[in-house]
Design a protein around this motif. Structure first.
Motif, PDB file in Angstrom:
ATOM      1  N   PHE A 275       0.846  -1.188   0.000  1.00 15.76           N
ATOM      2  CA  PHE A 275       0.000   0.000   0.000  1.00 15.76           C
ATOM      3  C   PHE A 275       0.880   1.236   0.000  1.00 15.76           C
ATOM      4  O   PHE A 275       2.064   1.191   0.343  1.00 15.76           O
ATOM      5  N   SER A 276       0.301   2.345  -0.422  1.00 12.03           N
ATOM      6  CA  SER A 276       1.047   3.591  -0.544  1.00 12.03           C
ATOM      7  C   SER A 276       0.121   4.758  -0.256  1.00 12.03           C
ATOM      8  O   SER A 276      -1.092   4.684  -0.512  1.00 12.03           O
ATOM      9  N   ILE A 277       0.688   5.837   0.280  1.00 12.37           N
ATOM     10  CA  ILE A 277      -0.086   7.037   0.589  1.00 12.37           C
ATOM     11  C   ILE A 277       0.457   8.180  -0.254  1.00 12.37           C
ATOM     12  O   ILE A 277       1.659   8.471  -0.228  1.00 12.37           O
ATOM     13  N   GLY A 278      -0.416   8.816  -1.020  1.00  2.00           N
ATOM     14  CA  GLY A 278      -0.031   9.947  -1.848  1.00  2.00           C
ATOM     15  C   GLY A 278      -1.057  11.054  -1.725  1.00  2.00           C
ATOM     16  O   GLY A 278      -2.251  10.833  -1.965  1.00  2.00           O
ATOM     17  N   GLY A 279      -0.587  12.225  -1.302  1.00  2.00           N
ATOM     18  CA  GLY A 279      -1.530  13.328  -1.099  1.00  2.00           C
ATOM     19  C   GLY A 279      -2.518  12.972  -0.019  1.00  2.00           C
ATOM     20  O   GLY A 279      -2.142  12.647   1.112  1.00  2.00           O
ATOM     21  N   ASP A 280      -3.804  12.992  -0.335  1.00  2.00           N
ATOM     22  CA  ASP A 280      -4.827  12.668   0.659  1.00  2.00           C
ATOM     23  C   ASP A 280      -5.487  11.327   0.359  1.00  2.00           C
ATOM     24  O   ASP A 280      -6.602  11.059   0.789  1.00  2.00           O
ATOM     25  N   ARG A 281      -4.785  10.458  -0.362  1.00  2.00           N
ATOM     26  CA  ARG A 281      -5.352   9.156  -0.707  1.00  2.00           C
ATOM     27  C   ARG A 281      -4.424   8.018  -0.284  1.00  2.00           C
ATOM     28  O   ARG A 281      -3.199   8.148  -0.321  1.00  2.00           O
ATOM     29  N   LEU A 282      -5.042   6.912   0.082  1.00  2.00           N
ATOM     30  CA  LEU A 282      -4.311   5.690   0.407  1.00  2.00           C
ATOM     31  C   LEU A 282      -4.709   4.632  -0.618  1.00  2.00           C
ATOM     32  O   LEU A 282      -5.893   4.386  -0.839  1.00  2.00           O
ATOM     33  N   PHE A 283      -3.697   4.000  -1.225  1.00  2.00           N
ATOM     34  CA  PHE A 283      -3.920   2.980  -2.245  1.00  2.00           C
ATOM     35  C   PHE A 283      -3.437   1.640  -1.712  1.00  2.00           C
ATOM     36  O   PHE A 283      -2.305   1.537  -1.231  1.00  2.00           O
ATOM     37  N   ALA A 284      -4.275   0.617  -1.820  1.00  2.00           N
ATOM     38  CA  ALA A 284      -3.912  -0.725  -1.356  1.00  2.00           C
ATOM     39  C   ALA A 284      -4.002  -1.706  -2.514  1.00  2.00           C
ATOM     40  O   ALA A 284      -5.036  -1.781  -3.200  1.00  2.00           O
ATOM     41  N   LEU A 285      -2.926  -2.457  -2.730  1.00  5.32           N
ATOM     42  CA  LEU A 285      -2.860  -3.448  -3.807  1.00  5.32           C
ATOM     43  C   LEU A 285      -3.070  -4.836  -3.224  1.00  5.32           C
ATOM     44  O   LEU A 285      -2.330  -5.266  -2.338  1.00  5.32           O
ATOM     45  N   HIS A 286      -4.079  -5.549  -3.735  1.00  4.21           N
ATOM     46  CA  HIS A 286      -4.385  -6.900  -3.255  1.00  4.21           C
ATOM     47  C   HIS A 286      -3.641  -7.945  -4.088  1.00  4.21           C
ATOM     48  O   HIS A 286      -3.158  -7.655  -5.184  1.00  4.21           O
ATOM     49  N   ASN A 287      -3.602  -9.174  -3.541  1.00  4.19           N
ATOM     50  CA  ASN A 287      -2.920 -10.226  -4.306  1.00  4.19           C
ATOM     51  C   ASN A 287      -3.793 -10.775  -5.426  1.00  4.19           C
ATOM     52  O   ASN A 287      -3.307 -11.499  -6.285  1.00  4.19           O
ATOM     53  N   GLU A 288      -5.076 -10.427  -5.430  1.00  7.85           N
ATOM     54  CA  GLU A 288      -5.913 -10.761  -6.583  1.00  7.85           C
ATOM     55  C   GLU A 288      -5.603  -9.766  -7.690  1.00  7.85           C
ATOM     56  O   GLU A 288      -5.584  -8.552  -7.463  1.00  7.85           O
ATOM     57  N   GLU A 289      -5.346 -10.257  -8.872  1.00  6.24           N
ATOM     58  CA  GLU A 289      -4.854  -9.422  -9.960  1.00  6.24           C
ATOM     59  C   GLU A 289      -5.773  -8.245 -10.279  1.00  6.24           C
ATOM     60  O   GLU A 289      -7.002  -8.399 -10.347  1.00  6.24           O
ATOM     61  N   ASN A 290      -5.155  -7.083 -10.452  1.00  2.00           N
ATOM     62  CA  ASN A 290      -5.835  -5.867 -10.901  1.00  2.00           C
ATOM     63  C   ASN A 290      -6.882  -5.347  -9.918  1.00  2.00           C
ATOM     64  O   ASN A 290      -7.838  -4.689 -10.321  1.00  2.00           O
ATOM     65  N   VAL A 291      -6.711  -5.616  -8.633  1.00  2.00           N
ATOM     66  CA  VAL A 291      -7.631  -5.068  -7.630  1.00  2.00           C
ATOM     67  C   VAL A 291      -6.871  -4.083  -6.749  1.00  2.00           C
ATOM     68  O   VAL A 291      -5.903  -4.437  -6.080  1.00  2.00           O
ATOM     69  N   VAL A 292      -7.295  -2.824  -6.775  1.00  4.55           N
ATOM     70  CA  VAL A 292      -6.695  -1.772  -5.958  1.00  4.55           C
ATOM     71  C   VAL A 292      -7.814  -1.041  -5.225  1.00  4.55           C
ATOM     72  O   VAL A 292      -8.803  -0.624  -5.832  1.00  4.55           O
ATOM     73  N   ASP A 293      -7.689  -0.904  -3.911  1.00  7.16           N
ATOM     74  CA  ASP A 293      -8.639  -0.120  -3.116  1.00  7.16           C
ATOM     75  C   ASP A 293      -8.075   1.273  -2.898  1.00  7.16           C
ATOM     76  O   ASP A 293      -6.857   1.447  -2.746  1.00  7.16           O
ATOM     77  N   VAL A 294      -8.948   2.267  -2.861  1.00  5.21           N
ATOM     78  CA  VAL A 294      -8.539   3.652  -2.652  1.00  5.21           C
ATOM     79  C   VAL A 294      -9.390   4.252  -1.550  1.00  5.21           C
ATOM     80  O   VAL A 294     -10.617   4.154  -1.576  1.00  5.21           O
ATOM     81  N   TRP A 295      -8.722   4.872  -0.556  1.00  7.76           N
ATOM     82  CA  TRP A 295      -9.412   5.580   0.515  1.00  7.76           C
ATOM     83  C   TRP A 295      -8.968   7.035   0.538  1.00  7.76           C
ATOM     84  O   TRP A 295      -7.807   7.344   0.237  1.00  7.76           O
ATOM     85  N   GLU A 296      -9.864   7.911   0.906  1.00 11.78           N
ATOM     86  CA  GLU A 296      -9.495   9.291   1.187  1.00 11.78           C
ATOM     87  C   GLU A 296      -8.987   9.335   2.623  1.00 11.78           C
ATOM     88  O   GLU A 296      -9.662   8.848   3.538  1.00 11.78           O
ATOM     89  N   THR A 297      -7.790   9.897   2.838  1.00 10.28           N
ATOM     90  CA  THR A 297      -7.244   9.954   4.190  1.00 10.28           C
ATOM     91  C   THR A 297      -7.846  11.127   4.943  1.00 10.28           C
ATOM     92  O   THR A 297      -8.011  12.226   4.407  1.00 10.28           O
ATOM     93  N   SER A 298      -8.193  10.885   6.186  1.00 10.76           N
ATOM     94  CA  SER A 298      -8.785  11.925   7.021  1.00 10.76           C
ATOM     95  C   SER A 298      -7.720  12.533   7.922  1.00 10.76           C
ATOM     96  O   SER A 298      -6.691  11.911   8.187  1.00 10.76           O
ATOM     97  N   PRO A 299      -7.919  13.752   8.414  1.00 13.30           N
ATOM     98  CA  PRO A 299      -6.942  14.350   9.323  1.00 13.30           C
ATOM     99  C   PRO A 299      -6.835  13.537  10.598  1.00 13.30           C
ATOM    100  O   PRO A 299      -7.817  12.911  11.031  1.00 13.30           O
ATOM    101  N   PRO A 300      -5.652  13.491  11.216  1.00  7.55           N
ATOM    102  CA  PRO A 300      -5.481  12.696  12.436  1.00  7.55           C
ATOM    103  C   PRO A 300      -6.386  13.203  13.547  1.00  7.55           C
ATOM    104  O   PRO A 300      -6.562  14.410  13.720  1.00  7.55           O
ATOM    105  N   PRO A 301      -6.988  12.287  14.314  1.00  9.40           N
ATOM    106  CA  PRO A 301      -7.861  12.701  15.407  1.00  9.40           C
ATOM    107  C   PRO A 301      -7.071  13.282  16.565  1.00  9.40           C
ATOM    108  O   PRO A 301      -5.867  13.057  16.689  1.00  9.40           O
ATOM    109  N   ILE A 302      -7.749  14.016  17.403  1.00  4.42           N
ATOM    110  CA  ILE A 302      -7.134  14.575  18.608  1.00  4.42           C
ATOM    111  C   ILE A 302      -7.167  13.513  19.687  1.00  4.42           C
ATOM    112  O   ILE A 302      -8.223  12.999  20.060  1.00  4.42           O
ATOM    113  N   ILE A 303      -5.981  13.149  20.166  1.00  8.48           N
ATOM    114  CA  ILE A 303      -5.883  12.092  21.184  1.00  8.48           C
ATOM    115  C   ILE A 303      -5.850  12.718  22.579  1.00  8.48           C
ATOM    116  O   ILE A 303      -5.085  13.638  22.816  1.00  8.48           O
TER     117      ILE A 303
END
Length: 303
Positions: A275-303
């Protein structure tokens, strides 16, 4: 998302790829044995057109040699780094100028420091050093080094699990990253435990501080079909958060104590291999061929 033109380097298998900037794609491809040609190596391509811009050659004693690159990294001064294995035991880290493509340096592998096989490189701006990590199962033991390329090239810090106490010897480090504070490294083992190494201590004194997180894995690992590629855990640090992929899930940790704040699980397409993070998106590559998930990254929460 728009698919751009595919690139290749002599149609050789790719070991690593990275965006140098939004317009330049770096590709590391391994040499194909028995071809009698200097194929493979490292090259820079236009990310828009796919055209070859530079081919990064390696010379030893002023003679250009063929080599197989492994992991890639780059710094803020336009230097490109790659772990290299030559045909004549010329193992180490190659360095090039990304503007001209010319070789700038070569850090030869010292005894007891497996640099040529390194499968993870990361530049640390705070210390002006390069982290080189060679991990199980590529080698029987794991090695992590911080390399200083200034004046006299030297290994500024190193750690290995060789000689680990018997109670911990079955824990193999599978991936490693330098944390954004520049003071510690995070590692993960085959049991999905997170561990931390203090790079301020000489030789990794005190060893890995392991934190068990097996209870966080909501799904049991499923055995894939025979012959299916094995996907090992991966780590990333971004925006003050720590990300860890295990099986088909990415866990997100926040704050100085690395508290689990969210879990990402996308397509039912098998384990996440990378997986890789670029800008505000996270990309995940699965072991099933040609399947990539994309998430919008959210700002870190206040702990």
């Amino acid at each position: 998302m728009e698919e751009r033109r595919a690139v290749h380097l002599d149609h050789a298998p790719v070991n690593d790829a990275a965006y140098l900037d939004e317009a330049t794609l770096l590709v590391a491809a391994r040499e194909r044995p028995g071809t009698g040609r200097r194929d493979g190596g490292v090259a820079a391509f236009s990310a828009l057109t796919g055209d070859l811009r530079h081919r990064f050659r390696v010379a030893h004693d002023r003679h250009v040699r063929s080599y197989t690159p492994g992991a890639l990294a780059f710094d803020s001064r336009c230097k490109v780094f790659a772990s290299c294995k030559g045909r004549f035991n010329e193992y180490g880290i190659g360095v090039w100028d990304c503007t001209t493509g010319e070789q700038a340096d070569f850090f030869y592998e010292p005894p007891g420091c497996a640099l040529g096989d390194a499968d993870k490189l990361q530049w640390l701006d705070g210390t002006s050093t390069l982290m080189a990590a060679t991990m199980f199962p590529r080698t029987d033991s794991s090695f992590i080094s911080l390399l200083d390329f200034r004046d006299k090239k030297n290994v500024a810090w190193s750690w290995s699990d060789v000689g680990t106490p018997a109670s911990l010897e079955d824990k193999h480090v599978l991936h490693a990253i330098a944390m954004e504070d520049g003071r510690s490294l995070c590692v993960i083992n085959q049991y999905d435990d997170l561990g931390f190494l203090d790079v301020r201590s000489s030789g990794g004194a005190g060893g890995v501080r392991w934190r068990s997180r097996s209870k966080l894995a909501a799904r049991k690992k499923k055995a894939g079909p025979r012959g299916e590629e094995t996907c090992y855990p991966k780590l990333a640090a971004h925006g003050g958060q720590l990300f860890a992929s295990t099986n088909d899930t990415i866990s997100v940790f926040s704050g100085p104590d690395h508290v689990l704040t969210s879990t990402l699980r996308g397509s039912d397409a098998g384990a996440i291999c990378d997986f890789s993070i670029g800008g505000d998106r996270l990309f995940a590559l699965h072991n099933e061929e040609n399947v990539v998930d994309v998430w919008e990254t959210s700002p870190p929460p206040i702990i």
